[in-house]
Enzyme design. Structure first.
Site, PDB file in Angstrom:
ATOM      1  N   HIS A 394       0.831  -1.209   0.000  1.00  0.00           N
ATOM      2  CA  HIS A 394       0.000   0.000   0.000  1.00  0.00           C
ATOM      3  C   HIS A 394       0.871   1.267   0.000  1.00  0.00           C
ATOM      4  O   HIS A 394       0.742   2.130  -0.870  1.00  0.00           O
ATOM      5  CB  HIS A 394      -0.902  -0.042   1.241  1.00  0.00           C
ATOM      6  CG  HIS A 394      -1.829   1.125   1.384  1.00  0.00           C
ATOM      7  ND1 HIS A 394      -3.174   1.022   1.151  1.00  0.00           N
ATOM      8  CD2 HIS A 394      -1.609   2.419   1.744  1.00  0.00           C
ATOM      9  CE1 HIS A 394      -3.749   2.204   1.350  1.00  0.00           C
ATOM     10  NE2 HIS A 394      -2.812   3.063   1.723  1.00  0.00           N
ATOM     11  N   GLU A 395       1.777   1.349   0.966  1.00  0.00           N
ATOM     12  CA  GLU A 395       2.604   2.560   1.092  1.00  0.00           C
ATOM     13  C   GLU A 395       3.554   2.692  -0.095  1.00  0.00           C
ATOM     14  O   GLU A 395       3.870   3.793  -0.525  1.00  0.00           O
ATOM     15  CB  GLU A 395       3.370   2.561   2.424  1.00  0.00           C
ATOM     16  CG  GLU A 395       2.482   2.521   3.684  1.00  0.00           C
ATOM     17  CD  GLU A 395       1.434   3.631   3.752  1.00  0.00           C
ATOM     18  OE1 GLU A 395       1.593   4.659   3.060  1.00  0.00           O
ATOM     19  OE2 GLU A 395       0.433   3.450   4.475  1.00  0.00           O
ATOM     20  N   HIS A 398       1.754   4.556  -2.797  1.00  0.00           N
ATOM     21  CA  HIS A 398       1.816   6.012  -2.613  1.00  0.00           C
ATOM     22  C   HIS A 398       3.209   6.529  -2.971  1.00  0.00           C
ATOM     23  O   HIS A 398       3.363   7.551  -3.624  1.00  0.00           O
ATOM     24  CB  HIS A 398       1.542   6.386  -1.151  1.00  0.00           C
ATOM     25  CG  HIS A 398       0.116   6.209  -0.729  1.00  0.00           C
ATOM     26  ND1 HIS A 398      -0.941   6.703  -1.455  1.00  0.00           N
ATOM     27  CD2 HIS A 398      -0.434   5.615   0.360  1.00  0.00           C
ATOM     28  CE1 HIS A 398      -2.074   6.419  -0.820  1.00  0.00           C
ATOM     29  NE2 HIS A 398      -1.790   5.746   0.276  1.00  0.00           N
ATOM     30  N   HIS A 401       3.818   6.603  -6.681  1.00  0.00           N
ATOM     31  CA  HIS A 401       2.974   7.652  -7.278  1.00  0.00           C
ATOM     32  C   HIS A 401       3.704   9.003  -7.140  1.00  0.00           C
ATOM     33  O   HIS A 401       3.834   9.755  -8.110  1.00  0.00           O
ATOM     34  CB  HIS A 401       1.621   7.668  -6.561  1.00  0.00           C
ATOM     35  CG  HIS A 401       0.561   8.452  -7.258  1.00  0.00           C
ATOM     36  ND1 HIS A 401      -0.702   8.592  -6.750  1.00  0.00           N
ATOM     37  CD2 HIS A 401       0.558   9.150  -8.416  1.00  0.00           C
ATOM     38  CE1 HIS A 401      -1.435   9.336  -7.568  1.00  0.00           C
ATOM     39  NE2 HIS A 401      -0.695   9.691  -8.588  1.00  0.00           N
TER      40      HIS A 401
HETATM   41 ZN   LIG Z   1      -3.164   5.169   1.814  1.00  0.00          ZN
END
Ligand SMILES: [Zn+2]
Length: 607
Positions: A394-395, A398, A401
């Site tokens: 998940h991290e 980010h 991105h």
């Molecule tokens: Zn998040």
């Protein structure tokens, strides 16, 4: 619980360096940070002079905008260094002080620049166009100017704006009073836990009690919680009413048709996207109820109640992984993203982007962060559970991105909007999930994973959409001149629950009071983004898995695009059109298939 309380956490100094992020890559020393801090002070001091003449010529305008960007970059870099060091050990007074100093300076910088947008609003459009013709360097700011132009209609005269700015604190009072009542003053009585011991119910413990295998504990926690809310229902009703009224007031004075339109305007999202989400989720309510039927059968209950929704279906599954295994799992799960993406993930995992272990004083939870002039950083508190492996994926979503956007966009468009932020993280989770389900040879593990996926859909898509629907109802009621009371809230909230959960679940009347304890209702029209983001990400991950390279290339372009266009346009280029029902349907098809899969894996038949 007691095991974590008796286990002593290591001190920061005891954490091996290979598990620490390398903040020295931002500033080699605190002295270097101090030197930049002093430089920033000078720059802020100098803005006044430049500001006085910034609209006098195209060259002046460009110079000022560039100076503003450079100032922003410097603030960000100084801030992340101090704040991330503080997060390593919140008891460290040195980094506490540095963090608060840069915060103060950032506020000063903000107010030194606050004149900019109002000045551009007043500035004649023809003159601005002439400047754009004269000075090619200004073209990068075209979208920035266009956004000011687009939102101009909702900017009032200078004295009116001043009045509104000053009324802000009054308007925030409803949320503040709710917060005080809900977090500080509200106390719950004791309940009897699994071991027959009296334990004070707290909001933190409530979620743990609802996951209890002991149904009596779940029921008692549920009833006790809502009994307490019921005693204060009129106060909660009054605070929520005040909050909705203030949303409607600000929308009206800013010349929006509705509070919904006012909230969606910043992302330039049409209200139809909001309505379509609700409609499409309604189409799939029979699937939600099919899942609830499976839940009831797997739990072997004569009736499913609202307090039976959170207890795990596969409680016996426990697997621990060490950090090296976790990294391998993440890399294997993200393989469909292709070599370029994967090599960046590897670089991050091996080169000090991540602060892995828990230590005394470290900030809890997980986040990805960084500045335009740094690589991304990730804070973890790795505990060796499957859940932690998903957190890394998940991290990392980010982080990459930001990595792609920072390297492909000018500073002014490098920060992406919340509407798209959780897409990048959730795509990674979905890919990892798919990989783990496919390769798992342990049937319990497979069931556990699929149940996790089903629960994510239930809590992120169905539940948040129900919240979104409720928010629309309460704002429309005020917009139509109606009055909101605790009775009104409770009746409507209960009806919505009945629509979503009945007849498979017995909708116990106390749940009608749940509206009283949802802090998000004080940030109007926010939660729908959880449902749209999750749906877009699920749809995109399906495209990447099925189509391969063309889909992932479109997706990487999306990651590179930061805030260079409106969120809907960016997502459309990536392959999902949120104005159509297709992405939400594609996502909910995954939910539907997963129910069938769990049913056949567990041998629990669905009629
Ligand atoms: Zn998040």
């Amino acid at each position: 619980m007691s095991s974590t309380m008796t286990k002593r956490l290591p001190k920061r100094a005891e954490i091996p360096v290979q598990f620490q992020w390398k903040l020295a890559e931002i500033y080699p020393s605190n002295e270097a940070w101090e030197a930049d801090f002093a430089r920033l002070k000078d720059i802020i001091g100098g803005t006044g002079e430049q500001a006085a003449r910034f609209l006098d010529s195209a060259a002046n305008l460009l110079a000022f905008l560039q100076a503003k960007d450079n100032l922003g970059r410097l603030v960000d870099k100084l801030f992340v260094f101090a704040r991330m060091h503080k997060d390593e050990n919140n008891a460290d007074p040195g980094y506490q002080a540095m963090t608060s100093r840069i915060q103060t300076l950032a506020t000063e910088a903000g107010s030194a620049l606050s004149f900019l947008v109002p000045a551009l609003v007043e500035f004649p459009a023809e003159q601005l166009h002439a400047y754009l013709e004269q000075e090619p360097g200004l073209r990068v700011y075209e979208r920035f100017f266009a956004e000011i132009e687009r939102q101009k209609r909702h900017v009032l005269s200078a004295p009116e704006e001043k009045l509104l700015a000053e009324s802000g604190e009054v308007a925030d009072a409803a949320g503040a009073i709710f917060g005080m009542l809900d977090n500080a003053d509200l106390k719950f009585p004791n309940i009897t836990d699994e071991n027959g011991e009296a334990v004070e119910l707290t909001k933190g413990r409530y979620s743990r009690f609802l996951e209890s295998k002991d149904r009596r504990v779940r029921q008692e926690a549920f009833t006790t919680l809502y009994d307490t809310y019921s005693k204060f229902r009129n106060t909660f009703g009054a605070t929520l009413n005040a909050s909705v009224k203030s949303d409607v007031f600000y929308a009206k004075v800013r010349r929006f048709d509705s509070a919904l339109q006012a909230s969606l305007d910043d992302d330039n999202i049409p209200a139809s996207v909001y309505d379509r989400l609700i409609e499409t989720v309604h189409e799939y309510l029979p699937e939600l109820r099919r899942y609830l039927r499976l839940r009831q059968k797997m739990l072997n209950l004569p009736e499913l109640h609202m307090y039976d929704l959170y207890t795990p279906l596969i409680p016996e599954y426990q697997r621990t992984v060490d950090y090296d295994q976790a990294k391998e799992m993440v890399l294997a799960g993200l393989r469909p993203m292709g070599d370029e993406y994967l090599s960046l993930v590897k670089m991050g995992l091996e080169n000090g982007w991540i602060d892995v272990c828990e230590n005394e004083g470290k900030t809890s939870g997980a986040y990805a962060w960084g500045a335009y002039d740094t690589h991304p950083y990730i804070l973890l508190n790795f505990q060796g559970k499957i859940h932690d492996v998903f957190t890394i994926a998940h991290e990392m979503g980010h982080a990459l991105h930001s990595y792609f956007s920072n390297r492909n966009q000018p500073y002014i468009y490098s920060g992406y909007k919340i509407f798209v932020a959780e897409v990048a993280s959730t795509v990674n989770e979905a890919l990892l999930m798919e990989h783990l389900v496919q390769q798992s040879t342990d049937p319990k593990e497979k069931q556990y994973l699929i149940n996790q996926r089903l629960e994510q859909f239930r809590t992120t898509v169905f539940r948040q959409t129900m919240f979104a629907e409720f928010e629309k109802l309460i704002h429309q009621e005020v917009e139509a001149g109606g009055a909101l009371t605790a009775e009104w809230f409770t009746e409507r909230y209960l009806q919505l629950n009945q629509q979503y959960y009945q007849p498979e679940t017995v909708v116990d009347p106390p749940v009608g009071l749940e509206w009283a304890r949802i802090p998000h209702f004080y940030s109007a029209y926010y939660v729908y983004k959880y449902a749209t983001g999750f749906s877009a990400a699920t749809a995109l991950s399906q495209l990447i898995l099925k189509e391969g390279p063309p889909a992932r290339e479109r997706y990487v372009e999306f990651l590179k695009s930061g805030d260079s266009d409106f969120p809907l346009n960016l997502l459309r280029k990536a392959g999902v059109d949120m104005e159509s029902p297709a992405p939400v349907r594609a996502a909910l098809e995954v939910f539907k298939e997963s129910i069938t899969e769990l049913s056949s894996l567990t041998g629990v038949a669905l009629d």
